[in-house]
Design an enzyme around this catalytic site. Sequence first.
Site, PDB file in Angstrom:
ATOM      1  N   GLU A 147       0.878  -1.176   0.000  1.00 41.54           N
ATOM      2  CA  GLU A 147       0.000   0.000   0.000  1.00 41.54           C
ATOM      3  C   GLU A 147       0.906   1.213   0.000  1.00 41.54           C
ATOM      4  OE1 GLU A 147      -3.217   0.197  -0.193  1.00 41.54           O
ATOM      5  OE2 GLU A 147      -3.798  -1.887   0.119  1.00 41.54           O
ATOM      6  N   CYS A 187      -2.507   9.602   2.001  1.00 38.71           N
ATOM      7  CA  CYS A 187      -2.116   8.883   0.776  1.00 38.71           C
ATOM      8  C   CYS A 187      -3.149   9.065  -0.312  1.00 38.71           C
ATOM      9  CB  CYS A 187      -1.895   7.403   1.071  1.00 38.71           C
ATOM     10  SG  CYS A 187      -3.292   6.584   1.839  1.00 38.71           S
TER      11      CYS A 187
HETATM   12  P1  NAD Z   1       8.004   5.216   4.882  1.00 35.30           P
HETATM   13  O1  NAD Z   1       8.061   4.419   3.643  1.00 35.30           O
HETATM   14  O2  NAD Z   1       9.094   6.165   5.173  1.00 35.30           O
HETATM   15  O3  NAD Z   1       7.926   4.265   6.167  1.00 35.30           O
HETATM   16  C1  NAD Z   1       6.885   3.315   6.333  1.00 35.30           C
HETATM   17  C2  NAD Z   1       7.322   2.274   7.335  1.00 35.30           C
HETATM   18  O4  NAD Z   1       8.384   1.509   6.781  1.00 35.30           O
HETATM   19  C3  NAD Z   1       7.843   2.816   8.667  1.00 35.30           C
HETATM   20  O5  NAD Z   1       7.339   2.034   9.703  1.00 35.30           O
HETATM   21  C4  NAD Z   1       9.353   2.647   8.534  1.00 35.30           C
HETATM   22  O6  NAD Z   1      10.017   2.505   9.763  1.00 35.30           O
HETATM   23  C5  NAD Z   1       9.434   1.367   7.749  1.00 35.30           C
HETATM   24  N1  NAD Z   1      10.692   1.166   7.030  1.00 35.30           N
HETATM   25  C6  NAD Z   1      11.597   2.086   6.615  1.00 35.30           C
HETATM   26  N2  NAD Z   1      12.630   1.496   5.966  1.00 35.30           N
HETATM   27  C7  NAD Z   1      12.372   0.167   5.972  1.00 35.30           C
HETATM   28  C8  NAD Z   1      13.054  -0.968   5.445  1.00 35.30           C
HETATM   29  N3  NAD Z   1      14.213  -0.858   4.795  1.00 35.30           N
HETATM   30  N4  NAD Z   1      12.486  -2.177   5.622  1.00 35.30           N
HETATM   31  C9  NAD Z   1      11.315  -2.319   6.259  1.00 35.30           C
HETATM   32  N5  NAD Z   1      10.614  -1.279   6.785  1.00 35.30           N
HETATM   33  C10 NAD Z   1      11.141  -0.047   6.641  1.00 35.30           C
HETATM   34  O7  NAD Z   1       6.586   5.950   4.831  1.00 35.30           O
HETATM   35  P2  NAD Z   1       5.997   7.009   5.857  1.00 35.30           P
HETATM   36  O8  NAD Z   1       6.717   8.293   5.662  1.00 35.30           O
HETATM   37  O9  NAD Z   1       5.912   6.426   7.222  1.00 35.30           O
HETATM   38  O10 NAD Z   1       4.496   7.123   5.326  1.00 35.30           O
HETATM   39  C11 NAD Z   1       4.117   7.982   4.309  1.00 35.30           C
HETATM   40  C12 NAD Z   1       3.919   7.226   3.023  1.00 35.30           C
HETATM   41  O11 NAD Z   1       2.952   6.200   3.217  1.00 35.30           O
HETATM   42  C13 NAD Z   1       3.361   8.093   1.910  1.00 35.30           C
HETATM   43  O12 NAD Z   1       3.991   7.784   0.692  1.00 35.30           O
HETATM   44  C14 NAD Z   1       1.894   7.696   1.873  1.00 35.30           C
HETATM   45  O13 NAD Z   1       1.262   7.953   0.648  1.00 35.30           O
HETATM   46  C15 NAD Z   1       1.969   6.247   2.187  1.00 35.30           C
HETATM   47  N6  NAD Z   1       0.694   5.726   2.668  1.00 35.30           N
HETATM   48  C16 NAD Z   1       0.009   4.850   1.881  1.00 35.30           C
HETATM   49  C17 NAD Z   1      -1.221   4.363   2.296  1.00 35.30           C
HETATM   50  C18 NAD Z   1      -1.999   3.379   1.466  1.00 35.30           C
HETATM   51  O14 NAD Z   1      -2.869   2.735   2.003  1.00 35.30           O
HETATM   52  N7  NAD Z   1      -1.720   3.213   0.178  1.00 35.30           N
HETATM   53  C19 NAD Z   1      -1.736   4.769   3.533  1.00 35.30           C
HETATM   54  C20 NAD Z   1      -1.020   5.667   4.297  1.00 35.30           C
HETATM   55  C21 NAD Z   1       0.203   6.133   3.858  1.00 35.30           C
END
Ligand code: NAD
Length: 517
Positions: free
Chosen positions: A256, A290
Amino acid sequence: MSLAEQMDTVTAAAAGTVDRHATTETFESTNPASGAVVGVFPLHDASAVQETVERARPAAQRWAELGYDGRRQRLSAYRGYLARRMHELADLVHRENGKPHADAILEIALAIDHLAWAGAHARRTLGPRRVRAGMLAANHAAYLEYQPLGAVGVIGPWNYPVFTPMGSIAYALAAGNAVVFKPSEYTPAVGAWLAAAWRAAVPDVADALQVVTGFGETGAALCRAGVGKLAFTGSAPTGRKVMAACAETLTPVLMELGGKDAMIVDDDADVAAAADAAVWGSMSNAGQTCIGIERVYATAPVYDRFVAEVTERVRGLRPGSDDEAAYGPMTMASQTDVVKRHLDDATSSGGRAVLGGTVDGGFPNADYIAPTVLLDVPESSSAVREETFGPTITITRVADAEEALERTNASSYGLAGAVFSRSRTRAMDLARRMRSGMTSVNSVLTFASIPALPFGGVGESGFGRIHGEDGLKEFTRAKAITRQRYALPVNLMSFTRPPAAADAVARVMGMVHGRHR
Ligand code: NAD
């Protein structure tokens, strides 16, 4: 002591809400409006994550053995617990994420509704059923059921720290799995609260929902811990890393990811309603949504009126941390740099900001971004092509809805979008042809509040679905069983079959299917 108060005392032992394992290192989560510490959490390393997943496995077994009724009853206890403590949780969300208390209440309400739906629909969607065996196996009964995967991992973002992970957690639990949840490092207190609430509401299978806390490395360890599936919600760049880590153990993934959602405003739209929805869709939660509206394509006949209506409404918005504020600060300070880069690119490439346009527009704290309306931004600008994730909106004049659709679909993302038109036929046609997982007609974001509807994207917005029947099936494997009811005089799958049997089969197939051209 309330769970939220316990969070304030987590320095020593995470107040029993998060198991420290052997972890000595910790990290702080802070209030983005004030910088005050909200909680201190263990920085779980690979062995702590592995221990948690190993503990989840027998819990998954026990949880699965409870059956649909047993699970539904416990999921109801959980949602009851959340519903009775909505204000406590909303206050924690406000402190840790920065969004207004009222918006946090809405978010929690959505999560509770999804929990109720998932619990109520799991048996009908996933339970054993008999399917038609068909002509070639007419002497057999055929059965289909959807079995849980065991212990699954959920990695969540910070922007909707309750609703977003619950879209995976609720459906994974209802399908019979245990969950190990890694909340964002920006909202670990909310994640820990959700797990502590589970422990309190469902004490007999407390380990069916556990939390590990930390940064990206903790998430990466969860990808490698042998979970049955990894449900990831976050940005596309991180999604790629998660897929790469999961590929090492062939762990299936649900992605997602982000979006650059567009709204199409057609000639016959209710312009005031479209403007109101565009402003909410783009500015609420400081644009950190998002499925937020980041681009609007308005047709020439309605463009001027639409811009005027949007501008008037946006002028009345004030960011802040108080109850009357329209939206809060940027949760993650580094996102401010992304927004700034997009604003600079928009204005230096020919666009103009009729409102806002600066990231420090006179607000006392630099992490509040002024509500920004951008016009005439070229389609090549990063403000139109990349996810901005701030309280900004671009409005572009187009000749007609077809051009609007073409521009909408010319994006690497494809999460959601909206169409405003008074013609039901026209709006439904545009919605169908929009390259996105979800589209709302004459509203924004509504699909997220309908538990029966699947949620997910196409292209860079990811794949797989949460919510609805598809969301339940996402956390299962289909199991097929046949049972021979009686033996046929001639068994085609035996070396004893007579030589003429194949000819007979060919004749029957010719009669049944051969007439089709
Ligand atoms: P992010 O990708 O920076 O982090 C998301 C999660 O991934 C965090 O818990 C982080 O600690 C973890 N993470 C980071 N590096 C990792 C790795 N190498 N391996 C495994 N996990 C890792 O995103 P964010 O800044 O927390 O959230 C914002 C983003 O999420 C935006 O792009 C938004 O559009 C998206 N989002 C999507 C949806 C959806 O349902 N499609 C919903 C909400 C947010």
